[in-house]
Design an enzyme around this catalytic site. Structure first.
Site, PDB file in Angstrom:
ATOM      1  CG  PHE A 185      -1.832  -1.228   1.249  1.00 59.46           C
ATOM      2  CD1 PHE A 185      -2.341  -1.779   0.086  1.00 59.46           C
ATOM      3  CD2 PHE A 185      -2.136  -1.839   2.457  1.00 59.46           C
ATOM      4  CE1 PHE A 185      -3.144  -2.906   0.117  1.00 59.46           C
ATOM      5  CE2 PHE A 185      -2.941  -2.965   2.507  1.00 59.46           C
ATOM      6  CZ  PHE A 185      -3.446  -3.508   1.335  1.00 59.46           C
ATOM      7  CE  LYS A 223     -18.846  -6.766  11.079  1.00 62.30           C
ATOM      8  NZ  LYS A 223     -17.753  -7.273  11.885  1.00 62.30           N
ATOM      9  CG  HIS A 255     -22.326  -9.301   6.233  1.00 58.76           C
ATOM     10  ND1 HIS A 255     -21.360  -9.017   7.169  1.00 58.76           N
ATOM     11  CD2 HIS A 255     -22.983 -10.383   6.696  1.00 58.76           C
ATOM     12  CE1 HIS A 255     -21.428  -9.900   8.154  1.00 58.76           C
ATOM     13  NE2 HIS A 255     -22.401 -10.741   7.891  1.00 58.76           N
ATOM     14  CE  LYS A 298     -26.657 -12.256   7.212  1.00 57.95           C
ATOM     15  NZ  LYS A 298     -26.392 -13.454   6.391  1.00 57.95           N
ATOM     16  CG  HIS A 358     -23.564  -7.056  12.165  1.00 57.34           C
ATOM     17  ND1 HIS A 358     -23.281  -6.453  10.965  1.00 57.34           N
ATOM     18  CD2 HIS A 358     -22.640  -8.043  12.287  1.00 57.34           C
ATOM     19  CE1 HIS A 358     -22.257  -7.037  10.385  1.00 57.34           C
ATOM     20  NE2 HIS A 358     -21.846  -8.012  11.173  1.00 57.34           N
TER      21      HIS A 358
END
Length: 518
Positions: free
Chosen positions: A116, A180, A210, A214, A272
């Protein structure tokens, strides 16, 4: 009257929360574009991102000239990268492997070696993208997926800026995708947001959670706002409390380097579970575009209040050796790479209040942990008992609270628990459940969350992605809990295969409640 009729006729129809702006019968297909994947050697890339790219191609949702560039510190050639993707797809893809789809997709694979801080590598990346624009017709449209540790986000974003990869001046688009955790506290989250916003415009920054991809999480919106039977009850007049659970039956495995120092609260609750809380508690948005959803979720997160006694309303633990699925499993300190003095929690639970008229005095209990009784993620809305029951005490002794349980994983669906009469001559009431399962109700198979989210990135469609204000609001909630735990020493131990430490049960017992056993 004529004016009113005219206004009625010209009023635009209300957008359906689960419909795309275009005809839903037609699939959404990304236009000319490519993806640059940093961190191609990691588990996330191999198990989720690469298979999702193939599944999208297999479903005809990517353009014929789609390209993918891998960037990593490996002495690979293009064909080596293609082999890595091939192996990942064969093992983890959701859809069947088709040779003709693979050949077309693999023709657009390129690999750039470097780290990087390597200016030469980023110049190589710029030239590679330009070549793909010519050869594959990607039209200058590229998304940069940072599937790398957060400490490297700033380095990569600055390199993209310095090498003129972030903001083309030819009308094409460039987007950045970050995984995250979005920082490890409020201060670091703000620093990260400053780095991202200093290079990319806000609408070009996609923070992936993610869980928001769902189907069952998105279905929370449908359950609430497409049905007349639930929303009238969705308030403090009828709801006793809400439980949001994400339980895993596995340990940390080989992720000690990542997990130690992060812990369950930062890893799961900050993103989440607080996002699930926001979807459950938010008011109806005026539309289902990104700005409207963010507005309503932010109202909820800004209204969250921690109880005064965090010692009585939070719990944390570390799993001990025990049994899981009939197998003897090691404890947290037996895992490779965990220091003997680690205070990192593998279980976290917290009680929250939302100071709004709708949710006044309704506690929200959030919990997550590893090596628990089973793998399950669910939202349980538990209703108050009927104010009067004209039955004898013996008729309803086993009757509990009505509950609506939204199962996010693994058995996606919904269960409604209510009381019903037991067949027979006596008036005996017992709990029964009405069950809806995605697999049994729909012939279509649900796409993986990463399929939906990656496609949304390529389409520039941001409703399912948290904005930086949501991230900062979540850290404002969690930071005081983490600071409180830091002053209290080591977490409590709990045996693997159980449902967490005794302190978590006491949290609810004090309120006259108990955790659900999923």
């Amino acid at each position: 009257m004529a004016d009113r009729d005219a206004r009625t006729q010209t009023k635009a129809p209300r957008a359906n929360p689960l419909r795309d702006p275009q005809d839903k019968r037609l699939p959404r297909i990304a236009g000319p574009c490519g993806l640059v994947l940093f961190g191609v050697t990691g588990d996330l890339s191999r198990k989720k991102i690469m298979p999702a790219i193939y599944d999208l191609a297999n479903r005809g949702l990517l353009p014929p000239g789609f390209s993918m560039v891998g960037f990593a510190r490996r002495e690979w050639h293009d064909q080596d990268f293609a082999q890595i993707v091939h192996d990942s797809v064969k093992q983890y893809a959701r859809t069947e492997f088709r040779e003709e789809v693979w050949r077309q997709l693999a023709a657009g694979f390129r690999f750039v070696p470097g780290d990087f801080s390597d200016d030469v590598a980023f110049e190589h990346l710029r030239r590679t993208i330009e070549e793909l624009d010519e050869e594959r017709g990607t039209a200058g449209n590229h998304a940069f997926y940072l599937s790398i540790p957060p400490k490297f986000f700033g380095d990569v974003v600055r390199q993209l800026h310095e090498h003129k990869l972030a903001s083309p001046d030819d009308g094409s688009w460039r987007r950045v995708v970050v995984e995250k955790p979005f920082g490890h506290d409020l201060t670091s989250a703000r620093e990260l947001n400053d780095v991202l916003d200093g290079v990319f415009p806000p609408e070009s920054v996609f923070r992936i959670d993610h869980y928001l991809g769902k189907e069952t999480v998105q279905n929370i919106l449908a359950i609430r706002f497409a049905n007349a039977m639930f929303e009238p009850l969705w308030n403090s007049n009828y709801v006793d409390h809400v439980q949001i659970t994400m339980a895993e039956d596995i340990g940390i495995g080989g992720r000690a380097g990542y997990y130690d120092g992060i812990g369950a609260a930062r890893d799961v609750i900050q993103n989440h579970l607080l996002q699930l809380l926001a979807l459950v508690a938010m008011e109806e948005p005026i539309s289902f575009d990104a700005a409207s959803l963010v507005t309503e979720k932010l109202k909820v997160l800004s209204s969250v209040r921690l109880p005064a006694r965090l010692d009585l309303t939070t719990a944390r633990g570390q799993y001990d050796a025990g049994w899981s699925g009939g197998v003897k499993v090691p404890g947290f300190f037996d895992e490779e790479g965990i220091p003997a003095d680690s205070h990192t929690e593998t279980y976290a639970a917290v009680k929250l209040h939302i100071d709004t008229r709708r949710w006044a005095n309704v506690p929200f209990y959030l919990r997550t942990g590893k090596r628990l009784g089973r793998r399950v993620t669910e939202v349980a809305v538990v209703f108050k008992q009927a104010p009067h029951q004209p039955f004898s005490a013996t008729a309803t002794e086993d009757l509990t609270h009505n509950a609506l349980v939204i199962r996010v994983q693994p058995d996606e669906g919904m269960t409604l628990r209510f009381g019903s009469k037991v067949p027979g001559t006596a008036m005996e009431i017992r709990d029964v459940s009405m069950d809806f399962a995605y697999g049994g109700a729909f012939t279509e198979s649900s796409p993986e969350a990463y399929e939906r989210l990656i496609l949304d990135v390529l389409l520039g469609d941001p409703p399912l992605f948290p904005r930086h204000a949501e991230v900062e609001a979540s850290w404002k909630i969690l930071d005081p809990v983490l600071e409180h735990w830091a002053r209290r020493g080591k977490p409590d131990a709990y045996p693997s295969g159980t449902w967490g430490p005794a302190s978590a049960d006491k949290m609810l017992v004090r309120d006259g409640r108990s955790w659900r056993r999923p």
